[in-house]
Design a protein around this motif. Structure first.
Motif, PDB file in Angstrom:
ATOM      1  N   LYS A   1       0.758  -1.315  -0.093  1.00 58.55           N
ATOM      2  CA  LYS A   1       0.155  -0.105   0.254  1.00 58.55           C
ATOM      3  C   LYS A   1       0.957   1.353   0.182  1.00 58.55           C
ATOM      4  O   LYS A   1       0.601   2.230  -0.230  1.00 58.55           O
ATOM      5  CB  LYS A   1      -0.875   0.042   1.392  1.00 58.55           C
ATOM      6  CG  LYS A   1      -2.084  -1.385   1.074  1.00 58.55           C
ATOM      7  CD  LYS A   1      -3.318  -0.889   2.602  1.00 58.55           C
ATOM      8  CE  LYS A   1      -3.854  -1.916   2.595  1.00 58.55           C
ATOM      9  NZ  LYS A   1      -4.809  -2.239   3.694  1.00 58.55           N
ATOM     10  N   SER A   2       1.492   1.019   1.222  1.00 65.37           N
ATOM     11  CA  SER A   2       2.727   2.315   0.674  1.00 65.37           C
ATOM     12  C   SER A   2       3.563   2.642  -0.692  1.00 65.37           C
ATOM     13  O   SER A   2       4.269   3.425  -0.462  1.00 65.37           O
ATOM     14  CB  SER A   2       3.516   2.365   2.040  1.00 65.37           C
ATOM     15  OG  SER A   2       4.241   1.656   1.757  1.00 65.37           O
ATOM     16  N   SER A   3       3.619   1.686  -1.208  1.00 73.28           N
ATOM     17  CA  SER A   3       4.596   1.440  -2.410  1.00 73.28           C
ATOM     18  C   SER A   3       3.636   2.274  -4.073  1.00 73.28           C
ATOM     19  O   SER A   3       4.033   3.119  -4.376  1.00 73.28           O
ATOM     20  CB  SER A   3       4.680   0.294  -3.034  1.00 73.28           C
ATOM     21  OG  SER A   3       5.507   0.240  -1.963  1.00 73.28           O
ATOM     22  N   ILE A   4       2.189   3.089  -3.318  1.00 71.33           N
ATOM     23  CA  ILE A   4       1.221   3.055  -4.317  1.00 71.33           C
ATOM     24  C   ILE A   4       1.989   4.720  -4.708  1.00 71.33           C
ATOM     25  O   ILE A   4       0.945   5.445  -3.209  1.00 71.33           O
ATOM     26  CB  ILE A   4      -0.068   3.136  -3.880  1.00 71.33           C
ATOM     27  CG1 ILE A   4       0.119   1.021  -4.421  1.00 71.33           C
ATOM     28  CG2 ILE A   4      -1.012   3.522  -5.135  1.00 71.33           C
ATOM     29  CD1 ILE A   4      -1.856   0.586  -3.557  1.00 71.33           C
ATOM     30  N   HIS A   5       2.169   5.391  -5.764  1.00 70.63           N
ATOM     31  CA  HIS A   5       2.190   6.842  -5.825  1.00 70.63           C
ATOM     32  C   HIS A   5       0.915   7.618  -5.892  1.00 70.63           C
ATOM     33  O   HIS A   5       1.493   9.077  -5.795  1.00 70.63           O
ATOM     34  CB  HIS A   5       3.604   7.196  -5.470  1.00 70.63           C
ATOM     35  CG  HIS A   5       4.749   6.678  -5.131  1.00 70.63           C
ATOM     36  ND1 HIS A   5       5.471   6.309  -4.082  1.00 70.63           N
ATOM     37  CD2 HIS A   5       6.047   5.181  -5.294  1.00 70.63           C
ATOM     38  CE1 HIS A   5       6.257   5.765  -3.724  1.00 70.63           C
ATOM     39  NE2 HIS A   5       6.601   5.257  -4.612  1.00 70.63           N
ATOM     40  N   LEU A   6       0.124   7.186  -7.146  1.00 72.02           N
ATOM     41  CA  LEU A   6      -0.426   8.191  -8.088  1.00 72.02           C
ATOM     42  C   LEU A   6      -1.739   6.768  -8.005  1.00 72.02           C
ATOM     43  O   LEU A   6      -0.912   5.621  -8.304  1.00 72.02           O
ATOM     44  CB  LEU A   6      -0.004   8.022  -9.580  1.00 72.02           C
ATOM     45  CG  LEU A   6      -0.693   9.169 -10.540  1.00 72.02           C
ATOM     46  CD1 LEU A   6      -1.122  10.118  -9.260  1.00 72.02           C
ATOM     47  CD2 LEU A   6       0.400   9.022 -11.381  1.00 72.02           C
TER      48      LEU A   6
END
Length: 270
Positions: free
Chosen positions: A265-270
């Motif tokens: 989840k924390s790797s989703i930037h956009l």
């Protein structure tokens, strides 16, 4: 309690706040400390979500498909359900004609059934419905972790774009801006017309514009690729690749409400 046989509970927990882990913790505690068996059903009729929940929960409880729940009970009796059943995403399918409503009607009207029914959801819809029918429900509210990142946080994020207000044509430029800040992780973009062809077209555009970039992967996720890969298979591959690459994902429609990205989840930037 609605009567001497059936006890109703409602756990109100925010979307993506760890409801499944909470259910597993409660069921494990009931098993270890009280030798109580539990079962689980999700009201969302999505095969990939059922597989996900079955994988996470089947070691401690029986996981039902909602379409099979009532028939299984009528054939096998309540022993196959256990002492407690958790009804997850209970905001869906609680109208009078729904499958879960038929299950509840059956257990309330059938003599000899003793069961704890635990509704788990982000709203109090089932709680309101129970009160309207004169049923007493024990209410619990799950506390949020300090690192919780939910719908309100997503909507206020500078990396969230409402596709109603932005044309897909500008997204390649937004992707480039994100890529300057992050060399790994994911961008997930939904094509509004729900067409696999549109996702493939956007994929080709972004690939062409970033052809010289290293560790830059673009994928379209849908079921029209002509192979046997599921949506979950494709998303899982994107997650794995995002560990060491910058991955742009065009999805068709919305991913199911219960899909769990886990640590990604924390790797989703956009």
């Amino acid at each position: 309690k609605s009567n001497n046989r059936i006890s109703l509970f409602h756990i109100k927990a925010h979307i993506q706040s760890g409801k499944t882990d909470l259910i597993k913790f409660i069921a494990t505690t009931l098993m270890m400390e009280h030798n109580h068996k539990s079962s689980y059903v999700c009201t969302l009729a999505d095969l990939q979500l059922w597989i996900q929940n079955d994988t996470r929960l089947s070691s401690i409880m029986r996981v039902f498909k909602k379409n099979n729940l009532l028939e299984a009970i009528k054939k096998g009796g309540m022993r196959i359900v256990g002492n407690t059943i958790f009804i997850d995403e209970n905001d869906y399918g609680v109208d009078k004609e729904a499958i879960i409503a038929s299950f509840l009607k059956y257990i309330l009207e059938t003599e000899g059934i003793m069961l704890n029914v635990v509704f788990v959801g982000a709203t109090g819809y089932s709680l309101q419905d129970a009160h309207q029918n004169g049923l007493e429900v024990n209410l619990f509210t799950a506390e949020l972790d300090e690192n919780y990142f939910g719908i309100e946080e997503i909507l206020n994020s500078k990396n969230f774009y409402d596709i109603k207000n932005y044309k897909l044509e500008i997204m390649p430029y937004e992707i480039k801006k994100v890529h300057k800040e992050h060399k790994t992780g994911m961008c997930i973009i939904r094509v509004g017309d729900r067409l696999a062809k549109s996702a493939d077209i956007q994929k080709a555009i972004v690939e062409r514009q970033n052809s010289t970039e290293h560790n830059f992967i673009v994928r379209s996720v849908h079921t029209k690729h002509g192979d046997d890969t599921t949506i979950k298979d494709q998303i899982d591959e994107c997650c794995r690749d995002s560990i060491n690459n910058f991955v742009v994902v065009f999805v068709v429609g919305a991913l199911t409400a219960g899909y769990d990205f886990g640590d990604f989840k924390s790797s989703i930037h956009l």
